[in-house]
Design a protein around this motif. Structure first.
Motif, PDB file in Angstrom:
ATOM      1  N   CYS A  30       0.844  -1.195   0.000  1.00  0.00           N
ATOM      2  CA  CYS A  30       0.000   0.000   0.000  1.00  0.00           C
ATOM      3  C   CYS A  30       0.884   1.251   0.000  1.00  0.00           C
ATOM      4  CB  CYS A  30      -0.990  -0.021   1.161  1.00  0.00           C
ATOM      5  SG  CYS A  30      -0.333   0.371   2.776  1.00  0.00           S
ATOM      6  N   PRO A  31       0.329   2.422  -0.336  1.00  0.00           N
ATOM      7  CA  PRO A  31       1.142   3.630  -0.464  1.00  0.00           C
ATOM      8  C   PRO A  31       1.962   4.002   0.766  1.00  0.00           C
ATOM      9  CG  PRO A  31      -0.980   3.990  -1.492  1.00  0.00           C
ATOM     10  CD  PRO A  31      -1.046   2.649  -0.793  1.00  0.00           C
ATOM     11  N   CYS A  32       1.453   3.741   1.974  1.00  0.00           N
ATOM     12  CA  CYS A  32       2.200   4.107   3.180  1.00  0.00           C
ATOM     13  C   CYS A  32       3.195   3.023   3.590  1.00  0.00           C
ATOM     14  CB  CYS A  32       1.261   4.432   4.331  1.00  0.00           C
ATOM     15  SG  CYS A  32       0.484   2.995   5.095  1.00  0.00           S
ATOM     16  N   GLY A  33       3.065   1.821   2.992  1.00  0.00           N
ATOM     17  CA  GLY A  33       3.977   0.727   3.301  1.00  0.00           C
ATOM     18  C   GLY A  33       3.594  -0.112   4.502  1.00  0.00           C
ATOM     19  N   ASP A  57      -6.390   0.879   6.850  1.00  0.00           N
ATOM     20  CA  ASP A  57      -7.461   1.858   7.056  1.00  0.00           C
ATOM     21  C   ASP A  57      -7.049   3.268   6.629  1.00  0.00           C
ATOM     22  OD1 ASP A  57      -9.197  -0.081   8.020  1.00  0.00           O
ATOM     23  OD2 ASP A  57      -8.628   0.265  10.115  1.00  0.00           O
ATOM     24  N   ASP A  58      -5.816   3.680   6.929  1.00  0.00           N
ATOM     25  CA  ASP A  58      -5.348   5.020   6.556  1.00  0.00           C
ATOM     26  C   ASP A  58      -5.381   5.217   5.044  1.00  0.00           C
ATOM     27  OD1 ASP A  58      -4.900   5.752   9.203  1.00  0.00           O
ATOM     28  OD2 ASP A  58      -2.786   5.174   9.153  1.00  0.00           O
ATOM     29  N   CYS A  59      -4.849   4.243   4.297  1.00  0.00           N
ATOM     30  CA  CYS A  59      -4.812   4.355   2.836  1.00  0.00           C
ATOM     31  C   CYS A  59      -6.215   4.242   2.226  1.00  0.00           C
ATOM     32  CB  CYS A  59      -3.868   3.323   2.234  1.00  0.00           C
ATOM     33  SG  CYS A  59      -2.124   3.733   2.527  1.00  0.00           S
ATOM     34  N   ASN A  60      -7.108   3.446   2.820  1.00  0.00           N
ATOM     35  CA  ASN A  60      -8.484   3.362   2.331  1.00  0.00           C
ATOM     36  C   ASN A  60      -9.193   4.703   2.415  1.00  0.00           C
ATOM     37  OD1 ASN A  60      -8.991   0.758   1.333  1.00  0.00           O
ATOM     38  ND2 ASN A  60      -9.142  -0.069   3.398  1.00  0.00           N
ATOM     39  N   GLN A  61      -8.880   5.499   3.427  1.00  0.00           N
ATOM     40  CA  GLN A  61      -9.488   6.815   3.583  1.00  0.00           C
ATOM     41  C   GLN A  61      -8.903   7.833   2.608  1.00  0.00           C
ATOM     42  OE1 GLN A  61      -9.313   8.050   7.675  1.00  0.00           O
ATOM     43  NE2 GLN A  61     -10.312   6.202   8.410  1.00  0.00           N
ATOM     44  N   LYS A  62      -7.654   7.648   2.193  1.00  0.00           N
ATOM     45  CA  LYS A  62      -6.953   8.630   1.355  1.00  0.00           C
ATOM     46  C   LYS A  62      -6.979   8.326  -0.142  1.00  0.00           C
ATOM     47  CE  LYS A  62      -3.608   9.691   4.975  1.00  0.00           C
ATOM     48  NZ  LYS A  62      -2.192   9.633   5.360  1.00  0.00           N
ATOM     49  N   TYR A  63      -7.122   7.038  -0.528  1.00  0.00           N
ATOM     50  CA  TYR A  63      -6.936   6.647  -1.924  1.00  0.00           C
ATOM     51  C   TYR A  63      -8.069   5.795  -2.473  1.00  0.00           C
ATOM     52  CZ  TYR A  63      -2.089   7.948  -0.932  1.00  0.00           C
ATOM     53  OH  TYR A  63      -0.960   8.632  -0.557  1.00  0.00           O
ATOM     54  N   ASP A  64      -8.249   5.899  -3.776  1.00  0.00           N
ATOM     55  CA  ASP A  64      -9.050   4.952  -4.543  1.00  0.00           C
ATOM     56  C   ASP A  64      -8.049   4.058  -5.260  1.00  0.00           C
ATOM     57  OD1 ASP A  64     -11.681   5.885  -3.979  1.00  0.00           O
ATOM     58  OD2 ASP A  64     -11.354   7.560  -5.352  1.00  0.00           O
ATOM     59  N   PHE A  65      -8.347   2.773  -5.369  1.00  0.00           N
ATOM     60  CA  PHE A  65      -7.395   1.826  -5.926  1.00  0.00           C
ATOM     61  C   PHE A  65      -7.882   1.234  -7.236  1.00  0.00           C
ATOM     62  CE2 PHE A  65      -6.554   1.896  -1.381  1.00  0.00           C
ATOM     63  CZ  PHE A  65      -5.189   2.083  -1.371  1.00  0.00           C
ATOM     64  N   GLY A  66      -6.929   1.032  -8.138  1.00  0.00           N
ATOM     65  CA  GLY A  66      -7.139   0.334  -9.400  1.00  0.00           C
ATOM     66  C   GLY A  66      -6.019  -0.668  -9.539  1.00  0.00           C
ATOM     67  N   LYS A  67      -5.976  -1.368 -10.661  1.00  0.00           N
ATOM     68  CA  LYS A  67      -4.925  -2.372 -10.863  1.00  0.00           C
ATOM     69  C   LYS A  67      -3.562  -1.692 -10.870  1.00  0.00           C
ATOM     70  CE  LYS A  67      -3.167  -5.994 -13.808  1.00  0.00           C
ATOM     71  NZ  LYS A  67      -3.262  -6.655 -15.103  1.00  0.00           N
ATOM     72  N   GLY A  68      -2.799  -1.886  -9.794  1.00  0.00           N
ATOM     73  CA  GLY A  68      -1.443  -1.348  -9.696  1.00  0.00           C
ATOM     74  C   GLY A  68      -1.358   0.142  -9.449  1.00  0.00           C
ATOM     75  N   MET A  69      -2.480   0.796  -9.190  1.00  0.00           N
ATOM     76  CA  MET A  69      -2.488   2.251  -9.037  1.00  0.00           C
ATOM     77  C   MET A  69      -3.274   2.677  -7.795  1.00  0.00           C
ATOM     78  SD  MET A  69      -0.834   3.337 -11.700  1.00  0.00           S
ATOM     79  CE  MET A  69      -1.191   5.067 -11.666  1.00  0.00           C
ATOM     80  N   ALA A  70      -2.859   3.812  -7.236  1.00  0.00           N
ATOM     81  CA  ALA A  70      -3.613   4.454  -6.155  1.00  0.00           C
ATOM     82  C   ALA A  70      -3.743   5.925  -6.555  1.00  0.00           C
ATOM     83  CB  ALA A  70      -2.886   4.326  -4.829  1.00  0.00           C
ATOM     84  N   THR A  71      -4.958   6.450  -6.497  1.00  0.00           N
ATOM     85  CA  THR A  71      -5.180   7.853  -6.788  1.00  0.00           C
ATOM     86  C   THR A  71      -5.828   8.513  -5.572  1.00  0.00           C
ATOM     87  OG1 THR A  71      -7.297   7.282  -7.843  1.00  0.00           O
ATOM     88  CG2 THR A  71      -5.412   7.558  -9.288  1.00  0.00           C
ATOM     89  N   PRO A  72      -5.396   9.730  -5.233  1.00  0.00           N
ATOM     90  CA  PRO A  72      -5.968  10.420  -4.079  1.00  0.00           C
ATOM     91  C   PRO A  72      -7.476  10.632  -4.236  1.00  0.00           C
ATOM     92  CG  PRO A  72      -3.978  11.528  -4.843  1.00  0.00           C
ATOM     93  CD  PRO A  72      -4.326  10.496  -5.869  1.00  0.00           C
ATOM     94  N   LYS A  73      -8.218  10.427  -3.163  1.00  0.00           N
ATOM     95  CA  LYS A  73      -9.662  10.695  -3.176  1.00  0.00           C
ATOM     96  C   LYS A  73      -9.886  12.196  -3.222  1.00  0.00           C
ATOM     97  CE  LYS A  73     -11.287   6.524  -1.021  1.00  0.00           C
ATOM     98  NZ  LYS A  73     -12.167   5.911  -0.058  1.00  0.00           N
ATOM     99  N   LYS A  74     -10.947  12.576  -3.885  1.00  0.00           N
ATOM    100  CA  LYS A  74     -11.283  14.002  -3.996  1.00  0.00           C
ATOM    101  C   LYS A  74     -12.167  14.450  -2.880  1.00  0.00           C
ATOM    102  CE  LYS A  74     -10.736  14.020  -8.925  1.00  0.00           C
ATOM    103  NZ  LYS A  74     -11.303  14.315 -10.192  1.00  0.00           N
TER     104      LYS A  74
END
Length: 74
Positions: A30-33, A57-74
Motif C-alpha cells: 500500500c502507499p504508506c507501506g 485503514d489510513d490508505c483506504n481513507q486517502k486513496y481509490d485503488f485500481g490495478k497497480g495504481m492508487a489515486t488520491p480521493k477528492k
C-alpha cells in the motif's frame, strides 16, 4: 501513483460447461507501506469478476485503488 508488486500469480482454470479462462492474484504494497492492496481477477467466460481491496485503514481513507495504481480521493 504506481504501487510496488509484492507477489503475482496466474492460473489457467476450467469452469462448468468447459469454459476455460484464467485467474490472476496480485498483492501490492500500500502507499504508506504498512499494509497490502489485493487485486483479484477471474477472466473466465460467463464468470468474469474483479475485486480490489486494501487492508490499511489510513490508505483506504486517502486513496481509490485500481490495478497497480492508487489515486488520491477528492
Amino acid at each position: 501513483m504506481q504501487l510496488k508488486v509484492i507477489n503475482e500469480e496466474s492460473h489457467v482454470v476450467g469452469a462448468a460447461g468447459g469454459n476455460w479462462g484464467d485467474t490472476t492474484n496480485i498483492v501490492y504494497e500500500c502507499p504508506c507501506g504498512k499494509g497490502k492492496v489485493y487485486y483479484e481477477h477471474d477472466d473466465i467466460p460467463g464468470y468474469r469478476n474483479r475485486n480490489i481491496s486494501c487492508d490499511c485503514d489510513d490508505c483506504n481513507q486517502k486513496y481509490d485503488f485500481g490495478k497497480g495504481m492508487a489515486t488520491p480521493k477528492k
